[in-house]
Scaffold this motif. Structure first.
Motif, PDB file in Angstrom:
ATOM      1  N   VAL A   1       0.862  -1.181   0.000  1.00 48.62           N
ATOM      2  CA  VAL A   1       0.000   0.000   0.000  1.00 48.62           C
ATOM      3  C   VAL A   1       0.901   1.233   0.000  1.00 48.62           C
ATOM      4  O   VAL A   1       2.121   1.132   0.106  1.00 48.62           O
ATOM      5  CB  VAL A   1      -0.935   0.035   1.231  1.00 48.62           C
ATOM      6  N   ALA A   2       0.283   2.401  -0.106  1.00 49.45           N
ATOM      7  CA  ALA A   2       1.015   3.662  -0.012  1.00 49.45           C
ATOM      8  C   ALA A   2       0.651   4.352   1.291  1.00 49.45           C
ATOM      9  O   ALA A   2      -0.514   4.354   1.698  1.00 49.45           O
ATOM     10  CB  ALA A   2       0.673   4.563  -1.193  1.00 49.45           C
ATOM     11  N   TYR A   3       1.652   4.942   1.939  1.00 45.95           N
ATOM     12  CA  TYR A   3       1.427   5.639   3.206  1.00 45.95           C
ATOM     13  C   TYR A   3       1.947   7.067   3.085  1.00 45.95           C
ATOM     14  O   TYR A   3       3.096   7.293   2.689  1.00 45.95           O
ATOM     15  CB  TYR A   3       2.148   4.918   4.343  1.00 45.95           C
ATOM     16  N   VAL A   4       1.088   8.028   3.416  1.00 45.98           N
ATOM     17  CA  VAL A   4       1.457   9.442   3.343  1.00 45.98           C
ATOM     18  C   VAL A   4       2.204   9.811   4.620  1.00 45.98           C
ATOM     19  O   VAL A   4       1.668   9.650   5.720  1.00 45.98           O
ATOM     20  CB  VAL A   4       0.206  10.326   3.190  1.00 45.98           C
ATOM     21  N   TYR A   5       3.441  10.305   4.494  1.00 46.41           N
ATOM     22  CA  TYR A   5       4.216  10.582   5.700  1.00 46.41           C
ATOM     23  C   TYR A   5       4.737  12.017   5.786  1.00 46.41           C
ATOM     24  O   TYR A   5       5.331  12.403   6.802  1.00 46.41           O
ATOM     25  CB  TYR A   5       5.400   9.611   5.803  1.00 46.41           C
ATOM     26  N   ASP A   6       4.525  12.827   4.757  1.00 45.23           N
ATOM     27  CA  ASP A   6       5.122  14.165   4.746  1.00 45.23           C
ATOM     28  C   ASP A   6       4.308  15.041   3.800  1.00 45.23           C
ATOM     29  O   ASP A   6       3.233  14.646   3.350  1.00 45.23           O
ATOM     30  CB  ASP A   6       6.579  14.060   4.273  1.00 45.23           C
ATOM     31  N   THR A   7       4.826  16.239   3.489  1.00 50.31           N
ATOM     32  CA  THR A   7       4.238  17.029   2.411  1.00 50.31           C
ATOM     33  C   THR A   7       4.244  16.145   1.171  1.00 50.31           C
ATOM     34  O   THR A   7       5.304  15.693   0.737  1.00 50.31           O
ATOM     35  CB  THR A   7       5.055  18.303   2.155  1.00 50.31           C
ATOM     36  N   ALA A   8       3.073  15.861   0.636  1.00 54.33           N
ATOM     37  CA  ALA A   8       2.971  14.766  -0.334  1.00 54.33           C
ATOM     38  C   ALA A   8       2.200  15.182  -1.580  1.00 54.33           C
ATOM     39  O   ALA A   8       1.150  15.827  -1.491  1.00 54.33           O
ATOM     40  CB  ALA A   8       2.286  13.567   0.315  1.00 54.33           C
ATOM     41  N   PHE A   9       2.741  14.766  -2.735  1.00 53.69           N
ATOM     42  CA  PHE A   9       2.075  15.012  -4.005  1.00 53.69           C
ATOM     43  C   PHE A   9       2.116  13.762  -4.872  1.00 53.69           C
ATOM     44  O   PHE A   9       3.096  13.012  -4.857  1.00 53.69           O
ATOM     45  CB  PHE A   9       2.743  16.155  -4.778  1.00 53.69           C
TER      46      PHE A   9
END
Length: 203
Positions: free
Chosen positions: A83-91
């Motif tokens: 899966v993908a995990y958002v961990y920071d300023t993300a685009f």
């Protein structure tokens, strides 16, 4: 009448969707310590140096995570491996653009306002085309997933996911373009109308 039927047939035979569709399923054994997805789905490499398919999609501030014997939070995810995990300023950037909408699965133990924002330019530049909020739908184990469809006006080249940093996980992200026939509809109907008027005038 013959020409009217021909015009309608042209519309009916147009392909169901415009070109440029993609599906990012994050199915990879990601390196937990070095898991930035980066250019893996854009003909380049992930942070661990592995090369992936060229889907025209790049990521920043988003890491790939995989299930294994020691890490099973995402075992209920739609795609089994990663899966993908958002961990920071993300685009998520799509240089070719996405028209119509974006669909995906998400898991979030907290509600997130403005979890995804669509922009007309890369890296959150240009016009804001739409905003999508996430409801809380899971425990901290990320054991529940919801399917979502984010519709917006115009063509988006980037999606800002920064609001969900350290909260949100994503899976099976895909484009939902407008039907190709949509763009032909106006001209096709105009053609039918013009032919009809010409026939009446001739009569």
């Amino acid at each position: 009448m013959k020409f009217q039927l021909m015009a309608l047939a042209m519309l009916a035979s147009s392909p169901a969707f415009a070109s440029g569709n993609f599906l990012v399923d994050f199915e990879k054994n990601w390196d937990y310590a070095n898991g930035d997805i980066a250019e893996y789905y854009n003909g380049g490499t992930a942070a661990d140096g592995s090369a992936g398919p060229n889907l025209g999609v790049s990521f920043s501030g988003i890491s790939g995570l995989s299930n294994d014997a020691d890490f099973t939070y995402y075992s209920a995810a739609p795609s089994a491996t990663g899966v993908a995990y958002v961990y920071d300023t993300a685009f998520m950037n799509v240089a070719g653009g996405v028209s119509g909408g974006l669909q995906f699965f998400y898991s979030s133990p907290e509600a997130v306002a403005g979890a995804i924002k669509a922009y007309s330019g890369l890296n959150g530049s240009g016009d804001l085309l739409g905003v999508f909020d996430f409801a809380a739908n899971s425990s901290a184990a990320y054991d529940q997933w919801s399917h979502a469809l984010f519709s917006f006006a115009g063509t988006a080249q980037s999606f800002d996911l920064s609001a969900g940093a350290n909260i949100v996980a994503l899976d099976n992200v895909s484009s939902v373009p407008l039907p190709a026939g949509f763009w032909l509809l106006g001209s096709g109907l105009a053609m039918v109308g013009a032919i009809g008027r010409r026939g009446k005038a001739a009569a």
